[in-house]
Design a protein around this motif. Structure first.
Motif, PDB file in Angstrom:
ATOM      1  N   GLY A  94       8.121 -39.865  55.336  1.00 32.53           N
ATOM      2  CA  GLY A  94       6.711 -39.509  55.247  1.00 32.53           C
ATOM      3  C   GLY A  94       5.798 -40.626  55.715  1.00 32.53           C
ATOM      4  O   GLY A  94       4.796 -40.384  56.397  1.00 32.53           O
ATOM      5  N   GLY A  95       6.137 -41.864  55.362  1.00 34.16           N
ATOM      6  CA  GLY A  95       5.340 -42.997  55.828  1.00 34.16           C
ATOM      7  C   GLY A  95       5.340 -43.116  57.345  1.00 34.16           C
ATOM      8  O   GLY A  95       4.307 -43.428  57.962  1.00 34.16           O
ATOM      9  N   PHE A  96       6.483 -42.866  57.953  1.00 31.99           N
ATOM     10  CA  PHE A  96       6.571 -42.927  59.408  1.00 31.99           C
ATOM     11  C   PHE A  96       5.709 -41.840  60.056  1.00 31.99           C
ATOM     12  O   PHE A  96       4.975 -42.096  61.020  1.00 31.99           O
ATOM     13  CB  PHE A  96       8.031 -42.777  59.839  1.00 31.99           C
ATOM     14  CG  PHE A  96       8.231 -42.676  61.321  1.00 31.99           C
ATOM     15  CD1 PHE A  96       8.134 -43.806  62.126  1.00 31.99           C
ATOM     16  CD2 PHE A  96       8.503 -41.454  61.921  1.00 31.99           C
ATOM     17  CE1 PHE A  96       8.310 -43.712  63.509  1.00 31.99           C
ATOM     18  CE2 PHE A  96       8.686 -41.350  63.286  1.00 31.99           C
ATOM     19  CZ  PHE A  96       8.581 -42.494  64.078  1.00 31.99           C
ATOM     20  N   LEU A  97       5.758 -40.609  59.520  1.00 35.77           N
ATOM     21  CA  LEU A  97       4.976 -39.516  60.094  1.00 35.77           C
ATOM     22  C   LEU A  97       3.475 -39.757  59.929  1.00 35.77           C
ATOM     23  O   LEU A  97       2.689 -39.452  60.842  1.00 35.77           O
ATOM     24  CB  LEU A  97       5.376 -38.187  59.440  1.00 35.77           C
ATOM     25  CG  LEU A  97       6.783 -37.672  59.756  1.00 35.77           C
ATOM     26  CD1 LEU A  97       7.068 -36.393  58.982  1.00 35.77           C
ATOM     27  CD2 LEU A  97       6.941 -37.422  61.245  1.00 35.77           C
ATOM     28  N   MET A  98       3.080 -40.280  58.777  1.00 41.82           N
ATOM     29  CA  MET A  98       1.663 -40.585  58.575  1.00 41.82           C
ATOM     30  C   MET A  98       1.157 -41.563  59.624  1.00 41.82           C
ATOM     31  O   MET A  98       0.086 -41.371  60.215  1.00 41.82           O
ATOM     32  CB  MET A  98       1.437 -41.184  57.174  1.00 41.82           C
ATOM     33  CG  MET A  98       1.416 -40.190  56.049  1.00 41.82           C
ATOM     34  SD  MET A  98       0.792 -40.934  54.531  1.00 41.82           S
ATOM     35  CE  MET A  98       1.955 -42.250  54.273  1.00 41.82           C
ATOM     36  N   SER A  99       1.933 -42.614  59.839  1.00 38.59           N
ATOM     37  CA  SER A  99       1.519 -43.652  60.781  1.00 38.59           C
ATOM     38  C   SER A  99       1.446 -43.112  62.210  1.00 38.59           C
ATOM     39  O   SER A  99       0.469 -43.352  62.935  1.00 38.59           O
ATOM     40  CB  SER A  99       2.497 -44.830  60.706  1.00 38.59           C
ATOM     41  OG  SER A  99       2.146 -45.842  61.616  1.00 38.59           O
ATOM     42  N   SER A 144       0.311 -35.910  60.272  1.00 38.01           N
ATOM     43  CA  SER A 144      -0.041 -36.770  59.140  1.00 38.01           C
ATOM     44  C   SER A 144      -0.034 -35.989  57.830  1.00 38.01           C
ATOM     45  O   SER A 144       0.361 -36.515  56.785  1.00 38.01           O
ATOM     46  CB  SER A 144      -1.410 -37.414  59.358  1.00 38.01           C
ATOM     47  OG  SER A 144      -1.369 -38.367  60.400  1.00 38.01           O
ATOM     48  N   GLY A 145      -0.493 -34.721  57.877  1.00 43.61           N
ATOM     49  CA  GLY A 145      -0.492 -33.919  56.655  1.00 43.61           C
ATOM     50  C   GLY A 145       0.892 -33.745  56.078  1.00 43.61           C
ATOM     51  O   GLY A 145       1.088 -33.849  54.853  1.00 43.61           O
ATOM     52  N   PHE A 146       1.887 -33.500  56.927  1.00 41.75           N
ATOM     53  CA  PHE A 146       3.261 -33.382  56.448  1.00 41.75           C
ATOM     54  C   PHE A 146       3.767 -34.728  55.925  1.00 41.75           C
ATOM     55  O   PHE A 146       4.486 -34.787  54.917  1.00 41.75           O
ATOM     56  CB  PHE A 146       4.152 -32.886  57.580  1.00 41.75           C
ATOM     57  CG  PHE A 146       5.560 -32.573  57.162  1.00 41.75           C
ATOM     58  CD1 PHE A 146       5.817 -31.839  56.017  1.00 41.75           C
ATOM     59  CD2 PHE A 146       6.637 -33.017  57.905  1.00 41.75           C
ATOM     60  CE1 PHE A 146       7.110 -31.552  55.621  1.00 41.75           C
ATOM     61  CE2 PHE A 146       7.933 -32.737  57.525  1.00 41.75           C
ATOM     62  CZ  PHE A 146       8.168 -32.004  56.378  1.00 41.75           C
ATOM     63  N   GLY A 147       3.374 -35.808  56.585  1.00 40.24           N
ATOM     64  CA  GLY A 147       3.747 -37.129  56.087  1.00 40.24           C
ATOM     65  C   GLY A 147       3.130 -37.431  54.738  1.00 40.24           C
ATOM     66  O   GLY A 147       3.766 -38.056  53.868  1.00 40.24           O
ATOM     67  N   PHE A 148       1.873 -36.996  54.517  1.00 39.85           N
ATOM     68  CA  PHE A 148       1.239 -37.169  53.210  1.00 39.85           C
ATOM     69  C   PHE A 148       2.068 -36.525  52.109  1.00 39.85           C
ATOM     70  O   PHE A 148       2.296 -37.102  51.047  1.00 39.85           O
ATOM     71  CB  PHE A 148      -0.163 -36.545  53.216  1.00 39.85           C
ATOM     72  CG  PHE A 148      -1.163 -37.271  54.083  1.00 39.85           C
ATOM     73  CD1 PHE A 148      -1.036 -38.625  54.343  1.00 39.85           C
ATOM     74  CD2 PHE A 148      -2.231 -36.583  54.637  1.00 39.85           C
ATOM     75  CE1 PHE A 148      -1.950 -39.286  55.136  1.00 39.85           C
ATOM     76  CE2 PHE A 148      -3.154 -37.237  55.442  1.00 39.85           C
ATOM     77  CZ  PHE A 148      -3.006 -38.597  55.685  1.00 39.85           C
ATOM     78  N   CYS A 149       2.525 -35.298  52.383  1.00 38.70           N
ATOM     79  CA  CYS A 149       3.297 -34.560  51.379  1.00 38.70           C
ATOM     80  C   CYS A 149       4.636 -35.233  51.089  1.00 38.70           C
ATOM     81  O   CYS A 149       5.021 -35.408  49.933  1.00 38.70           O
ATOM     82  CB  CYS A 149       3.520 -33.128  51.848  1.00 38.70           C
ATOM     83  SG  CYS A 149       4.375 -32.092  50.657  1.00 38.70           S
ATOM     84  N   LEU A 150       5.357 -35.631  52.140  1.00 36.95           N
ATOM     85  CA  LEU A 150       6.661 -36.264  51.944  1.00 36.95           C
ATOM     86  C   LEU A 150       6.547 -37.596  51.222  1.00 36.95           C
ATOM     87  O   LEU A 150       7.506 -38.026  50.556  1.00 36.95           O
ATOM     88  CB  LEU A 150       7.355 -36.464  53.295  1.00 36.95           C
ATOM     89  CG  LEU A 150       7.768 -35.212  54.064  1.00 36.95           C
ATOM     90  CD1 LEU A 150       8.503 -35.605  55.348  1.00 36.95           C
ATOM     91  CD2 LEU A 150       8.646 -34.309  53.215  1.00 36.95           C
ATOM     92  N   SER A 151       5.415 -38.252  51.327  1.00 34.96           N
ATOM     93  CA  SER A 151       5.244 -39.545  50.663  1.00 34.96           C
ATOM     94  C   SER A 151       4.758 -39.398  49.231  1.00 34.96           C
ATOM     95  O   SER A 151       5.253 -40.069  48.318  1.00 34.96           O
ATOM     96  CB  SER A 151       4.248 -40.417  51.440  1.00 34.96           C
ATOM     97  OG  SER A 151       4.721 -40.673  52.744  1.00 34.96           O
TER      98      SER A 151
END
Length: 558
Positions: free
Chosen positions: A97-102, A125-132
């Motif tokens: 999730g951190g990688f997708l957000m960035s 980024s929205g999907f990264g927010f959720c995974l994190s």
């Protein structure tokens, strides 16, 4: 093939009970940073609202869809995040999730249309927010029990610190380097979630073996019962022997001697308790070091049934299901989910429009950005306060949350009638305070028995956040449409106030639904206990006198 061993520092933490600390403090630090880079960044993007409108020549509602899609994906993919966390573990999911957000935030700095930002910030980024976010708050709740509300409130203040620092900082920074490079800076910061994700060590609760005191007490009680049965058997045997030896009539107990067939049946019935007596003697003659096994109690049988069906007992917690939609049958969870659905309408729109609202009411642009900072400071105070309060109150925690939701609804209404600088400051302060109380507790309260409990939280939190997603999708665009139609930024706060009012009604019905469910379970349990007690009730011994020269037998001879 040799299986590689997992280093101890990366393996699960094993505790006999919930540790109330330990490695949980490191997890709390990780959750603080996740809050900074998820909700903190999302609520700071309102600083760039006017810049995006001017850059892409778009309306309020069109630009607000960037935040809306991101919030929707954040919540809509929550069941998938829960499934992945339960399948692969919390650490790799959060790091992904951190990688997708960035990646999403940095790539949005190089887009040339608002539609492409729907994909970069909105979806990636929205999907990264959720995974994190979701796995982190779930594992943090498992490290604490008594102090869960306090620790979660403190750790979730990362969002407030981010808003307090980011709003004035990026308002100033975008004048020097532009909004595009500001997004690059945010993306690099979000990459730190990959590092903090390493701290999320899984936890395993393995209770210590139960002492043998209860088993010894049960064995002694069984011996006493056996002695009573032995006495009854002895009386029955004596009665039979005396009747046969005397050859006389009835000894005071009703005789069964209607025919030869009846006599044979009576003899068989008399032999059964005598054989039981012999078996009892064999049990009592065993060495003292080998006491007879205690009869299974109804409670133990019930626990065995639950375990055989995949349920969890207090001493044998079950593995959480990957995704549990069965909670949709729980009335309390349904009302709590509706509360989260409507409350989400008031979570993001105020931060998105408060700066433009302040400018439209005569506040200088340089001072308008500080409204977010006022909200952030008050939100920190609210998060700390609600943590202390929930840690000490003896009433239901949902009632405390209900009071905060009602007051927050009134503050949102006040935004629409206030026109001066200090009035807006006061409204921002009260809104931030109550936003801190509600935002930091509505997800952790799922772990309370008032809602679903800690056993079901890992698998049902995704369902809860999934239901919230639809309000997150509608909230900011709805506010933007009202602004475009009325040409008044205060109109966006009407939809927020209406949503919070409806959420208060739904939250009030949670306790009602839970009480009704508890009463039904209590009646069902009492009925089952009565049935078990009737099934386990020992049968009375039937004393039968066998009379050799009974009138019936003599008649048969004649």
């Amino acid at each position: 093939m040799k299986i590689p061993r997992v280093p101890h520092c990366l393996g699960p933490n094993v505790y006999p009970e919930v540790p109330e600390g330990g490695w949980g403090w490191a997890v709390a630090v990780a959750f603080f940073m996740v809050e900074v880079n998820t909700y903190g960044v999302l609520k700071t993007l309102g600083v760039f609202l006017q810049d995006l409108m001017e850059e892409f020549k778009e309306s309020n509602s069109r630009v607000s869809w960037v935040i809306s899609i991101s919030v929707f994906i954040f919540a809509f993919t929550a069941p998938l995040a829960s499934l992945l966390s339960n399948r692969f573990g919390y650490r790799p999911v959060v790091m992904t999730g951190g990688f997708l957000m960035s990646v999403g935030m940095i790539s949005s700095a190089f887009t040339n249309s608002i539609d492409k930002m729907y994909i970069t910030i909105g979806m990636i980024s929205g999907f990264g927010f959720c995974l994190s976010f979701l796995p982190t708050v779930t594992i943090l709740a498992q490290y604490f029990s008594r102090r869960r509300a306090l620790v979660t409130s403190i750790a979730s203040s990362g969002e407030s610190f981010a808003i307090f620092a980011f709003a004035p900082a990026f308002s100033r920074l975008k004048e020097d380097i532009g909004w595009r490079y500001c997004l690059v800076v945010l993306g690099v910061m979000q990459g730190t979630v990959i590092v903090f994700g390493v701290l999320l060590r899984p936890i395993s609760i393995k209770p210590e073996p139960v002492k043998e005191d209860s088993e010894s007490e049960a064995a002694s009680l069984f011996l006493k019962q056996q002695s009573v049965y032995e006495l009854e058997n002895e009386q029955t045997r004596t009665s039979l022997s005396s009747a046969v030896s005397r050859g006389s009539g009835d000894s005071g107990v009703t005789s069964l001697a209607a025919s030869d067939e009846d006599l044979r049946k009576a003899a068989a019935e008399a032999k059964a308790p005598m054989d039981w007596t012999m078996e009892d003697n064999e049990i009592l003659e065993k060495p003292a070091s080998m006491p007879p096994a205690a009869p299974p109690s109804p409670v133990k049988e019930e626990l065995d049934v639950e375990q055989s069906e995949g349920g969890a007992s207090p001493l044998h917690p079950s593995t959480p299901r990957l995704l549990d939609f069965s909670v949709l049958k729980d009335g309390a969870f349904i009302w709590y989910s509706l509360f989260g659905l409507f409350a989400t309408l008031g979570f993001f729109a105020p931060q998105l429009y408060v700066i433009e609202l302040s400018k439209s009411r005569g506040v200088e642009p340089s001072m308008a950005s500080y409204m977010l900072s006022v909200m952030a400071v008050a939100e920190i105070v609210g998060r700390f306060s609600i943590g202390v309060v929930l840690n000490k109150v003896s009433c239901k925690k949902t009632r405390v949350l209900l009071g905060c939701v009602v007051l927050m609804s009134l503050v949102l209404v006040a935004f629409t009638v206030v026109w001066e600088f200090w009035g807006l400051v006061v409204c921002c302060a009260f809104y931030g305070f109550f936003m801190g109380t509600v935002g930091s507790t509505h997800i952790p309260l799922l772990a309370e028995e008032e809602v679903v409990g800690i056993q079901k939280m890992p698998s049902c939190v995704g369902v809860y956040v999934f239901i919230q997603s639809f309000a997150g999708l509608a909230g900011p665009p709805l506010g933007g449409v009202l602004v475009d139609v009325t040409q008044n930024y205060g109109a966006a706060f009407y939809s927020c106030a209406a949503g919070m009012g409806l959420s208060a009604v739904c939250l009030a019905l949670v306790s009602v639904a839970k009480s009704g469910a508890c009463r039904r379970m209590s009646r069902t349990k009492n009925t089952e206990e009565e049935k078990i007690s009737l099934d386990n009730k020992p049968l009375d011994f039937l004393e039968v006198d066998l009379v050799e020269n009974s009138p019936a037998k003599q008649a048969g001879v004649v």
